[in-house]
Design a protein around this motif. Structure first.
Motif, mmCIF file in Angstrom:
data_model
loop_
_atom_site.group_PDB
_atom_site.id
_atom_site.type_symbol
_atom_site.label_atom_id
_atom_site.label_comp_id
_atom_site.label_asym_id
_atom_site.label_seq_id
_atom_site.Cartn_x
_atom_site.Cartn_y
_atom_site.Cartn_z
ATOM 1 N N ILE A 1 24.983 42.811 66.274
ATOM 2 C CA ILE A 1 26.252 42.260 66.765
ATOM 3 C C ILE A 1 26.767 41.143 65.866
ATOM 4 O O ILE A 1 27.926 41.152 65.465
ATOM 5 N N ASP B 1 27.248 44.141 78.494
ATOM 6 C CA ASP B 1 28.359 43.229 78.256
ATOM 7 C C ASP B 1 29.514 43.621 79.151
ATOM 8 O O ASP B 1 29.794 44.809 79.321
ATOM 9 N N VAL C 1 26.054 35.990 73.557
ATOM 10 C CA VAL C 1 25.072 36.746 72.776
ATOM 11 C C VAL C 1 23.733 36.006 72.763
ATOM 12 O O VAL C 1 22.665 36.602 72.945
ATOM 13 N N ARG D 1 30.810 44.656 71.450
ATOM 14 C CA ARG D 1 29.432 44.178 71.346
ATOM 15 C C ARG D 1 28.439 45.227 71.835
ATOM 16 O O ARG D 1 27.369 45.402 71.248
#
Length: 328
Positions: A298, A259, A184, A249
């Motif tokens: 997220i 992702d 992330v 996510r």
């Protein structure tokens, strides 16, 4: 033996990470020689303050924001490998922020412990690097409890796992929990870089991105070795859980595909040919970018940058994160 001033200056410069290619021996350069020597011998903290002034004002919020994730990674990795965190390793870095909740020593095999220890100290360096460039903020309140990670896993698989997922139980669980974090931050740095104005800002983010990408690659590679192994006592393989985390996510981020898990449909793999996906990337195998807003959605596990939760029960810090909390 008599040492020339120019030679001493060269040694001093090298000790500060600077190499002077030419000798300053001319009388006309005497003043410059002494000025440079004084500069090289300045305390690091003062030198840092001088460096801060060269960062454009517009870059500061984008450089501060990643501290939220760097604090989290530092505490998670240090505690997981060593059983203690920033308050023992580098107490000044937390700036009096509250200690993390629920984090603890993980039951890691020697190799994984070695790797995670390295990650932990690398994150200490990252926090230092950012705070050398911008003022930053104290460590936010972090919920790194087993329950916090169990909640993420439950959301990813779409049901309540029993027994609850424990990231600290063994190496595989810990690596799966680690899969949740560095990627992330990586996408955040990719997203921030083209928005930065200053050379030093871009240099800092490029350096941070390089190591964050390396950490993510190591975590993915270690998990890829066990891609088809079952995560006990659950009826999911390692690859399936990574895929489900990535899907979650993307769902929380509300910005499309950014992702990918360890095993993907070949059309999503490198050059649209491979199911193996040890590194995530777009159609050109370039890293996906994310905005701070996407990242907040997220890490809050709420899908809304205005609604804190997840690993940040009281919200993230910095100008960008606070601007959304004010309008919550």
């Amino acid at each position: 033996m008599k040492i020339k001033t120019s030679h001493f200056l060269s040694l001093a410069a090298k000790s500060k990470g600077v190499i002077i290619m030419a000798k300053l021996t001319s009388p006309a350069t005497a003043f410059l020689r002494h000025l440079l020597l004084l500069l090289f011998l300045l305390p690091v903290s003062y030198s840092s303050k001088l460096a801060n002034s060269s960062i454009p004002k517009a870059d500061v919020p984008l450089l501060e924001f990643p501290l939220n994730l760097e604090y989290l990674e530092a505490e998670f990795f240090l505690y997981g490998a060593l059983g203690y965190g920033l308050d023992r390793v580098a107490p000044k870095l937390s700036d009096g922020g509250p200690p993390p909740y629920g984090v603890r020593l993980a039951n890691l095999d020697p190799f994984t412990k070695d790797v995670i220890t390295q990650f932990g100290y690398q994150e200490v360096g990252h926090v230092k690097a950012i705070k050398a460039g911008v003022k930053g903020f104290p460590r936010p309140f972090l919920n790194l409890s087993a329950a916090a990670f169990a909640s993420v896993m439950n959301s990813a698989v779409g049901k309540t796992l029993y027994p609850p997922f424990d990231p600290y139980a063994n190496s595989i669980n810990y690596l799966l929990a680690s899969y949740v974090i560095p990627y992330v931050g990586l996408t955040g740095y990719v997203g921030a870089n083209p928005k930065l104005q200053g050379y030093k800002s871009k240099k800092l983010v490029a350096g941070l991105l390089g190591v964050e990408a390396g950490q993510d690659a190591v975590i993915r590679a270690l998990l890829y070795q066990h891609a088809f192994s079952t995560v006990h006592p659950y009826n999911y393989t390692v690859a399936e859980i990574t895929d489900l985390i990535s899907i979650l996510r993307d769902k929380l981020g509300h910005a499309g595909l950014k992702d990918e898990g360890l095993i993907v449909p070949p059309i999503l793999g490198a050059e649209g040919k491979l199911a193996g996906n040890v590194l995530a990337g777009d159609n050109y195998s370039l890293s996906y970018p994310r905005t701070p807003e996407e990242i907040l959605r997220i890490i809050y596990s709420s899908g809304d940058e205005h609604v804190p939760g997840g690993f940040y029960p009281k919200g993230a810090d910095g100008k960008i994160a606070k601007s959304y909390l004010k309008h919550a």
